[in-house]
Design a protein around this motif. Structure first.
Motif, mmCIF file in Angstrom:
data_model
loop_
_atom_site.group_PDB
_atom_site.id
_atom_site.type_symbol
_atom_site.label_atom_id
_atom_site.label_comp_id
_atom_site.label_asym_id
_atom_site.label_seq_id
_atom_site.Cartn_x
_atom_site.Cartn_y
_atom_site.Cartn_z
ATOM 1 N N SER A 168 10.383 -1.147 2.646
ATOM 2 C CA SER A 168 9.134 -0.495 3.051
ATOM 3 C C SER A 168 9.361 0.432 4.236
ATOM 4 C CB SER A 168 8.094 -1.554 3.423
ATOM 5 O OG SER A 168 8.587 -2.396 4.449
ATOM 6 N N SER A 174 10.157 5.405 -0.192
ATOM 7 C CA SER A 174 9.299 6.197 0.694
ATOM 8 C C SER A 174 8.887 7.511 0.050
ATOM 9 C CB SER A 174 10.021 6.474 2.019
ATOM 10 O OG SER A 174 11.151 7.305 1.826
ATOM 11 N N LEU A 177 6.110 6.307 -2.926
ATOM 12 C CA LEU A 177 4.887 5.581 -2.595
ATOM 13 C C LEU A 177 3.614 6.415 -2.557
ATOM 14 C CD1 LEU A 177 6.057 3.002 0.085
ATOM 15 C CD2 LEU A 177 5.573 2.641 -2.334
ATOM 16 N N LYS A 181 0.542 5.002 -4.745
ATOM 17 C CA LYS A 181 -0.619 4.428 -4.059
ATOM 18 C C LYS A 181 -1.918 5.074 -4.514
ATOM 19 C CE LYS A 181 1.522 2.807 0.234
ATOM 20 N NZ LYS A 181 1.592 2.986 1.710
ATOM 21 N N PHE A 297 3.853 -3.137 2.736
ATOM 22 C CA PHE A 297 3.519 -1.713 2.764
ATOM 23 C C PHE A 297 2.274 -1.491 3.633
ATOM 24 C CE2 PHE A 297 5.675 -2.141 -1.423
ATOM 25 C CZ PHE A 297 6.725 -1.291 -1.164
#
Length: 297
Positions: A168, A174, A177, A181, A297
């Protein structure tokens, strides 16, 4: 133990230092020693040149340094930077170890599963001898050969053929995400290519495992024993955020955006950590779903 670490400010290096800082006497080699001292903020010996280090005083060397391979388009100048950042330092370290009167007991050297090149769905172990001739193989093959020059009756060399490191705090995730998300992530191309991954905690644990196992040397696949397809990876990552993975990134779009470097995203390997498992190493996170759920996260 007195341990020299290169690449200490990288993802794996920082996690390794967090694990070792109270257990060992650490020596940090960085292109910018002052910046490394500021970033790491630990009590250690910092160096900016290999020439400043008395390797005779070291028990182990962990060489993780190298320009990130997937951060930029592969222009010829970027390719040279990727290669030389690995090769030059590794060659210098190997030469220093060769000429020691009391050499370190072990050199643990970075590499990657890119060593194998694209392999489709075929299971790949350290015994695999058929390699696809592409840039990722060329980088790793010479990198490993240079490291092996340090091998002797006194110094064993372990090679870390590392997969996608899950954390994370940076790395490949990275970059993925933000879209996942938002529920906008999805497979790349047809999504059938394999992704061999490892949780950062297991990565640190296996380096520590190799540090203490005097009977182990040579290449080790630093990947969890349950690789998945890119489609499965996308679905599980989306589920981690309560989303779906409805969108597909066409291969031609990646090629337009990243050129040759897109091959890293469009092709993969089904890698098994046979030598680690045979040696008794136990993964805390062998399954992707559990590994993703364990990340904060």
């Amino acid at each position: 133990m007195k341990i020299l670490i290169t690449g200490a400010t990288g993802l794996i290096g920082r996690a390794l230092i967090a694990q070792w800082q109270d257990q060992h006497q650490l020596h940090i080699l960085s292109r910018n020693a002052a910046k490394a001292r500021q970033i790491l903020a630990i009590d250690a010996s910092y160096y900016q040149s290999v020439d400043d280090i008395d390797v005779n005083q070291l028990d182990a060397v962990v060489n993780l340094a190298g320009e990130p391979i997937a951060d930029k388009r592969w222009t010829e100048s970027q390719k040279q930077k990727i290669c030389q950042s690995r090769w030059q330092l590794t060659e210098a370290l190997a030469q220093k170890i060769q000429h020691c009167t009391t050499p370190p007991k072990v050199l643990i050297n970075g590499s990657a599963i890119g060593f194998y090149g694209r392999q489709g769905s075929q299971v790949v172990t350290e015994e695999h001898s058929s390699f696809y001739p592409e840039f990722s193989h060329d980088i790793c093959a010479r990198w490993e050969n240079l490291a092996q020059r340090a091998a002797s009756a006194h110094t064993r060399v372990c090679l870390l053929r590392t997969g996608i490191v899950l954390s994370s705090k940076g790395g490949a995730l990275s970059k993925m995400l933000p879209l996942f998300k938002l529920g906008l992530g999805g497979p790349i191309g047809d999504g059938q290519h394999m992704m061999s991954w490892i949780h950062l905690d297991d990565m640190v644990r296996l380096i520590d495992f190799l540090l203490h196992r005097d009977d182990l040397s040579g290449p080790f696949n630093a990947t969890a024993p349950r690789p998945v397809s890119n489609k499965q990876f996308s679905q599980l990552l989306a589920e981690r955020f309560g989303k779906k993975a409805p969108l597909t990134v066409p291969a031609f779009m990646l090629r337009l955006a990243f050129g040759e470097m897109s091959d890293l995203l469009l092709f993969g390997q089904n890698v098994q950590p046979k030598r680690l498992l045979d040696s008794g190493f136990q993964f805390h996170y062998p399954q992707l779903k559990e590994a993703l759920n364990a990340l904060q996260f």
